[in-house]
Design an enzyme around this catalytic site. Structure first.
Site, PDB file in Angstrom:
ATOM      1  N   GLY A 150      32.495  48.693  38.908  1.00 45.78           N
ATOM      2  CA  GLY A 150      33.794  48.020  39.098  1.00 45.78           C
ATOM      3  C   GLY A 150      33.981  46.730  38.318  1.00 45.78           C
ATOM      4  O   GLY A 150      35.046  46.484  37.747  1.00 45.78           O
ATOM      5  N   GLU A 151      32.962  45.905  38.282  1.00 49.43           N
ATOM      6  CA  GLU A 151      33.152  44.584  37.694  1.00 49.43           C
ATOM      7  C   GLU A 151      32.691  44.469  36.248  1.00 49.43           C
ATOM      8  O   GLU A 151      33.033  43.509  35.565  1.00 49.43           O
ATOM      9  CB  GLU A 151      32.435  43.543  38.568  1.00 49.43           C
ATOM     10  N   LEU A 152      31.914  45.455  35.784  1.00 51.02           N
ATOM     11  CA  LEU A 152      31.421  45.351  34.408  1.00 51.02           C
ATOM     12  C   LEU A 152      32.547  45.082  33.399  1.00 51.02           C
ATOM     13  O   LEU A 152      32.428  44.193  32.564  1.00 51.02           O
ATOM     14  CB  LEU A 152      30.632  46.606  33.998  1.00 51.02           C
ATOM     15  N   SER A 203      30.427  45.120  43.152  1.00 53.88           N
ATOM     16  CA  SER A 203      30.210  46.494  42.614  1.00 53.88           C
ATOM     17  C   SER A 203      29.009  47.145  43.284  1.00 53.88           C
ATOM     18  O   SER A 203      28.155  47.751  42.641  1.00 53.88           O
ATOM     19  CB  SER A 203      29.977  46.444  41.094  1.00 53.88           C
ATOM     20  N   GLY A 249      34.358  40.590  39.202  1.00 50.63           N
ATOM     21  CA  GLY A 249      33.472  39.911  38.255  1.00 50.63           C
ATOM     22  C   GLY A 249      32.775  38.728  38.900  1.00 50.63           C
ATOM     23  O   GLY A 249      31.707  38.320  38.472  1.00 50.63           O
TER      24      GLY A 249
END
Ligand code: MCN
Ligand code: FES
Ligand code: FES
Length: 905
Positions: free
Chosen positions: A866-868, A698, A534
Site C-alpha cells: 500500500g505505501e510503497l 501496509s 507512507g
C-alpha cells in the site's frame, strides 16, 4: 415546495421537494438512488454525475427549482444492475477500476455519456472528457479507468466480446497472483454498495441528525458556551457539550514511548478549556433533520479568548512561545539515531561532504467521501459505533475512557469506506457520535461536509529535515548526519512513532556505515497530524533522495550509478543496524536500467527552448508492519454446506481488504479445493471478528494474512484424516470436532532502542521510481509525462489490486510533489484549492515492473504494497525537474512560482 414529474431511468417518478433542495439529495433521499454519491458537494469531484436530457451534469450543483417537469434522468442504477451489467461496468471490474468505489458510479455515468457521444474515443479523448467533467478519483491513478473505457467502447461497437473481459477461473483453481476481481467489485460498479451516508438514509425513524459547532480560530481559551437559544430552535432534541460527557472527555493517544513528555490525554472530545486548532468541536446539535441541526448550531454562542497561534514547528519552538498544552513542552519527544562509528571524524576525512535542508508539507488526504458515521444503543445497551475507522479495536481503546464507557460495552463496526489514505488511523467522529448517542439515548448520524473533512481531520505532519552526507571520490557513501523536526499539530497521538521513522528510513536502501542524528516532535496549532499513506517515508526519504542527486552531480556521476553503487548487498544493514529480510535491490536496478536509459533518451530528444524535459529517479523503502512483534488474529468456520466463513478485521480503506482475505484464504485452503464463492467473508466488526490490528503500515497482507493462513491450517489439520483426505462437516460434528478455529501470528521483530537500532519489521517493500517530466520555462509549470516503478513487494496476491495500489500511490506522489497542500486553511479547504490531481495532471504513460522475491516471513511469500508507491515518487519528480532545467526545489509542493524562483535563483 415544488412538484415535478421526472423520468428517472426510464420510469416516471412524482417528486415533491423544496425549491433549494439539490437534485443529488432528492435522487438519494426521495428516490433511494444512492449510486449518486455526494463527495465535495460543490461541483468539484463528479461523484454525483448523472445524465440529464442526454447531457452529463453534476447533480449536487443543480437546485430543484432549475429542474423542469418531465426531465429525463439516467443514474448508474439505470445503466446496469448486478445481474445484468453494462459493458462499462464489466470493463471497470476487469481493470480494477473500483478501489474504494466511491467515485465509481460517477465515472460509469460519465463514461456512458462519453461513449454515446463518441463511440470510438481515443485515450486522449477519454482523458479530456474526465478532466472537463471533473471526474476525480483519489485511488486509482486513472490509467485503468481509461483502459476500461477503451474496452467498453470496443465491446459496445462490437469490436470485442464481453467474454474477453470476464475472469476465467484457471484450471488449477488458483486465484493467488491472478486478476480475480475483488468481491465488492460488482456492487461498486453498479452503485449498489452502501457507504456510511447511504446507510444513514436507512436508519430507523427518530434517528437524530447531528451538526457540529466548531472553532474558527486555531488557539484560544474557552470562556463560555451558551446553548440556550439553540436548544429552543425547531426540531432540536439536545445540544451536547463537554458537560454531558461522563468520561474523561479525552481521546488517548495510547502513548507509545515512555520518554514522551506528554501523557497522551491531550485531545478533547468536545472543547472544555481550550481550542487547540481550527475546527475543534465545541458542541453537537442533535435534531430531527440536518437542516434544523445546522440552523441551531449557528445559534450556539461561544466566547473565546484568542491566544497566539503557532502554525508551524519553528513558531512553536521559539523561546517565548507558550506551551500549547500547559505543563507539556511544545517539543515533547526526541528520537536519536546512532549507528556505527562516530561520524565527525568520518566527515573530517571525506572527499566530499554535502548538506541540504528539505521540507515535505501538510499533504491533505482528500478522499472523495467525506467522513461519516453513526451510533446507537443495541438491545443489550451496548454503544455501537459505525464509521470509516480502519482500526476498530484500537479506536475502541482510544475513545472508551473519554466517553466513560467500559470497553466491553463498546462495539465498533467499519462501514464501506470511500478512501481514507490513513486519516482514519485516528478516530475522527467516533467519539462525537458516541457522546451524542449517550447523551440523547437515541440513534444519531453525523455526515461531514467536504469542507469539514478537509479542515477537521488530520493531515500529513510536515517534516523539516537537515541532511549532511559524506562520500569518497568514487561515490562510496561513508556517513550521514541528520536532524528532522516533525510538526505534528496539537494532538500527540502517533507523533512519537512517526518521528522514529526518521531514524529508520533516512538513508534506507543504501549501505550507510555510520549515522548520527536527532528527531523532534513538535506541538503546533495547525491541523493535527494523522497517519498518511507512507507514514514517515515520503517525509524522511525525500531529502535523502534529493541529496543523492546533488552528490552525484558533485562527483560527476550519473545518479543511477551512484545509487547502484551503494544499495544494500549481501551482509549490508539498514539504518537501524539489522539485515533486511531479502537483498533484492540489485535485481530492481538491473530491471530498471534499460527503462532509465529509455526515459533519459526521451528527455534529451524532446527538449525545446520553451519546454525542457528531464529524467529523475528515487529509491523508496518502507516496512510492512507496525514496529516490533506486530500481531493479528483471524478465525475460520466450516459451514454445513462445506463452505467456510472467514472472520477477520482486515480494515478496508478501499485498497481491497476483501480481496486480501479471499486471496490469502483461498490459497491456504487449496487442498480443500474450494471455489472462491465458497469462502464467505465476515469482516470489520468487533462483535464478530477478532483483533486483526489497524490497516496501517501496509501490514495487513503480511500480518493479518499470516493469521489467516494460521487459521486455515488449524481447520485443515482438524479436518485431515489419516489418508490425507478431509472430513466433511457432518463427519466433524459426528466426531465432536470443533468447526471454528482461530489463527494468530506475531512478527519476529524487535522494537528500536533509544539509538534507533533494532529489527523493527519482518518484511519491507522496495521500489525504484523513474519519471520523465517537462517544465515550461516561461511559467515554471511542470507536467509529469512518464512514470516507471520497478518494485519488489514479494509474491503478489492479486494483480489488479497491486497494480491499482501502485498507480494510485504514484498519482498521490505527483500531487505531493507539485500541487497538494493544506497550509492555508481557507485557500486549501476545497479540492481544487488544495491541488487535487485530476486526470490530466497524471500521466497515462505509467509502467509497473515487479521483482517478486518471496519473503521468508511473508504470507505465501507476500510483503505489503500500500505505501510503497508513496515513499519517494515526489523525490523522483523533483530530481527530474532539476535534470530538465536546473531548478532545484527543496520545499514542497513545487508549484510553478517555486520552480520559476529556483530557475532564477
Ligand atoms: N496485496 C497483494 N499482494 C501483495 C501485497 C498486498 O495483493 N504482495 C494487496 C492486499 O491484499 C491488499 C492491498 O494489496 O488488498 C494492500 O495490502 P497491504 O500493503 O498489506 O496494506 P493494507 O491492506 O494494510 O492497506 C493499508 C494501506 C495503507 S497503510 C494505506 S494508508 C492505504 C493503502 O493501503 N490507503 C488506501 N491503500 C489504499 N488504497 C485505497 N484505494 N484507498 C486508501 O485509503
Ligand atoms: Fe457533486 Fe462533487 S461534484 S458531489
Ligand atoms: Fe476512485 Fe476511490 S476508487 S476515489
Amino acid at each position: 415546495m415544488i412538484k415535478r414529474t421526472l423520468k428517472v431511468n426510464g420510469v416516471e417518478k412524482f417528486i415533491l421537494a423544496e425549491q433549494d433542495d439539490s437534485l443529488a439529495n432528492v435522487l438519494r433521499e426521495k428516490l433511494g438512488l444512492t449510486s449518486v454519491k455526494i463527495g465535495c458537494g460543490t461541483g468539484q469531484c463528479g461523484s454525483c454525475s448523472i445524465i440529464i436530457d442526454g447531457k452529463l451534469k453534476r447533480s449536487c450543483t443543480i437546485k430543484m427549482k432549475r429542474v423542469e417537469d418531465h426531465t429525463e434522468i439516467i443514474t448508474t442504477e439505470g445503466i446496469g444492475t448486478p445481474n445484468q451489467m453494462h459493458p462499462i461496468q464489466i470493463a471497470w471490474m476487469a481493470h480494477g477500476g473500483a478501489q474504494c468505489g466511491f467515485c465509481t458510479p460517477g465515472f460509469i455515468v460519465s463514461s456512458y455519456a462519453l461513449i454515446l457521444a463518441n463511440p470510438k474515443p481515443t485515450r486522449e479523448d477519454v482523458r479530456d472528457w474526465f478532466q472537463k467533467h471533473r471526474n476525480a478519483c483519489r485511488c486509482t491513478g486513472y490509467k485503468q479507468l481509461v483502459d476500461a473505457v477503451q474496452d467498453a467502447a470496443a465491446v459496445m461497437r462490437g469490436d470485442m466480446s464481453e467474454e474477453e473481459l470476464l475472469f476465467k477461473m484457471p484450471e488449477d483453481n488458483r486465484i493467488w497472483g491472478s486478476k480475480y476481481p475483488r468481491p465488492t467489485a460488482a456492487a461498486k460498479v453498479t452503485g449498489t454498495l452502501d457507504y456510511g451516508a447511504d446507510l444513514g438514509l436507512k436508519m430507523p425513524e427518530g434517528t437524530l441528525k447531528c451538526a457540529l459547532v466548531q472553532a474558527e480560530i486555531s488557539h484560544a481559551n474557552v470562556i463560555s458556551i451558551d446553548t440556550s437559544e439553540a436548544e429552543k430552535m425547531e426540531g432540536v432534541e439536545k445540544v451536547v457539550t463537554y458537560k454531558d460527557i461522563k468520561g474523561k472527555n479525552r481521546i488517548t493517544g495510547l502513548i507509545t514511548f515512555p520518554t514522551n513528555k506528554g501523557d497522551g490525554w491531550d485531545r478533547p472530545i468536545l472543547a472544555d478549556e481550550k481550542i487547540f486548532q481550527f475546527g475543534d468541536a465545541i458542541a453537537i446539535v442533535c435534531a430531527d433533520t440536518e437542516k434544523h441541526a445546522k440552523a441551531a448550531a449557528a445559534k450556539v454562542k461561544v466566547e473565546l479568548e484568542q491566544l497566539p497561534e503557532y502554525m508551524n514547528a519553528p513558531a512553536a519552538m521559539e523561546e517565548d512561545a507558550m506551551e500549547i498544552h500547559p505543563g507539556t513542552p511544545n517539543v515533547y519527544f526526541e528520537q536519536k539515531i546512532a549507528k556505527g562509528d562516530e561520524t565527525a571524524p568520518i566527515f573530517d576525512k571525506a572527499d566530499v561532504v554535502l548538506e541540504g535542508d528539505y521540507y515535505v508539507g501538510r499533504q491533505p488526504h482528500m478522499p472523495i467521501e467525506p467522513d461519516v458515521g453513526f451510533a446507537y444503543l443495541d438491545d443489550d445497551g451496548k454503544l455501537c459505533i459505525h464509521s470509516k475507522s480502519i482500526g476498530l479495536h484500537l479506536h475502541a481503546a482510544m475513545i472508551a475512557p473519554g466517553l466513560g464507557v467500559d470497553i466491553e460495552n463498546l462495539i465498533m463496526v467499519q462501514n464501506y469506506a470511500g478512501g481514507t489514505f490513513g486519516y482514519k488511523f485516528s478516530p475522527t467522529m467516533e467519539a462525537l457520535v458516541g457522546a451524542a448517542c449517550l447523551a440523547t439515548g437515541k440513534p444519531v448520524f453525523l455526515n461531514y461536509t467536504w469542507f469539514q473533512q478537509q479542515t477537521y481531520t488530520g493531515k500529513r505532519s510536515p517534516f523539516f529535515t537537515n541532511i549532511r552526507v559524506a562520500a569518497n571520490k568514487d561515490g562510496k557513501l561513508l556517513g550521514l548526519e541528520t536532524e528532522w523536526i516533525c510538526d505534528h499539530g496539537p494532538y500527540s497521538e502517533f507523533g512519537d512513532l512517526l518521528t522514529l521513522r526518521g531514524a529508520q528510513f533516512i538513508g534506507a536502501g543504501y549501505n550507510m556505515p555510520a549515522i548520527r542524528g536527532l528527531g523532534k516532535t513538535v506541538c503546533t496549532n495547525h491541523a493535527w497530524g494523522s497517519a498518511f499513506r507512507g507514514y514517515g517515508a515520503p517525509e524522511t526519504e525525500f531529502g535523502y533522495e534529493v541529496i543523492m542527486d546533488e552528490l552525484a552531480e558533485k562527483l560527476g556521476m550519473d545518479p543511477f550509478d551512484l545509487r547502484e553503487k551503494n544499495i544494500y548487498r549481501d551482509g549490508d544493514t539498514t539504518p537501524t543496524g539489522c539485515k533486511p529480510e531479502v537483498y533484492c535491490i540489485e535485481d530492481i536496478f538491473k530491471k530498471a536500467r534499460p527503462k532509465y536509459e529509455e526515459v533519459k533518451k526521451w528527455a534529451s530528444e524532446n527538449n525545446t527552448d520553451e519546454v525542457k524535459r528531464g529524467v529523475g529517479i528515487a529509491l523508496g523503502v518502507y516496512g510492512s508492519g507496525l514496529d516490533g512483534p506486530d500481531s493479528a488474529e483471524s478465525e475460520i468456520e466450516l459451514n454445513a454446506d462445506g463452505s467456510v466463513t472467514m472472520y477477520a478485521c482486515w480494515h478496508d480503506h478501499g485498497q481491497g481488504a476483501d480481496m486480501g482475505v479471499l486471496g490469502t484464504a483461498h490459497e491456504a485452503l487449496r487442498p480443500l479445493g474450494l471455489a472462491p464463492e465458497q469462502i464467505h467473508l465476515v469482516m470489520n466488526d468487533t462483535r464478530t471478528c477478532p483483533n486483526g490490528g489497524p490497516a496501517g503500515g501496509s501490514r495487513s497482507q503480511v500480518v493479518v494474512g499470516n493469521s489467516i493462513i494460521a487459521a486455515c491450517r488449524e481447520l485443515m489439520d482438524s479436518m485431515r484424516k489419516a489418508d490425507n483426505s478431509f472430513r466433511s462437516y457432518d463427519e466433524m460434528i459426528k466426531e465432536n470436532k470443533a468447526v471454528r478455529y482461530s489463527g494468530k501470528w506475531s512478527a519476529p521483530a524487535t522494537e528500536c532502542d533509544e539509538n534507533g537500532q533494532g529489527s523493527p519489521f519482518a518484511c519491507y517493500m522496495y521500489g525504484l521510481f523513474i519519471t520523465g517530466v517537462s517544465v515550461e520555462i516561461a511559467t515554471g509549470k511542470t507536467q509529469v509525462e512518464k512514470f516507471v516503478l520497478v518494485a519488489d513487494i514479494g509474491k503478489i496476491n492479486n494483480k489488479l489490486v497491486v497494480d491499482g495500489q501502485m498507480y494510485g500511490g504514484l498519482a498521490q506522489g505527483i500531487g505531493l510533489a507539485l500541487t497538494e497542500d493544506y497550509e492555508d486553511i481557507k485557500k486549501h479547504s476545497t479540492m481544487v484549492g488544495a491541488g487535487f490531481p485530476y486526470i490530466k495532471q497524471i500521466p497515462d504513460d505509467m509502467e509497473l515492473i515487479y521483482v517478486e522475491t518471496a519473503r521468508p516471513e511473508g504470507s505465501h511469500g507476500a510483503s505489503g504494497v500500500g505505501e510503497l508507491p508513496l515513499t519517494t515518487p515526489h523525490a523522483a519528480v523533483i530530481n527530474a525537474i532539476y535534470n530538465a532545467c536546473g531548478a532545484r526545489v527543496t520545499h514542497l509542493p513545487a508549484r510553478p512560482e517555486k520552480v520559476l524562483a529556483a530557475l532564477k535563483g
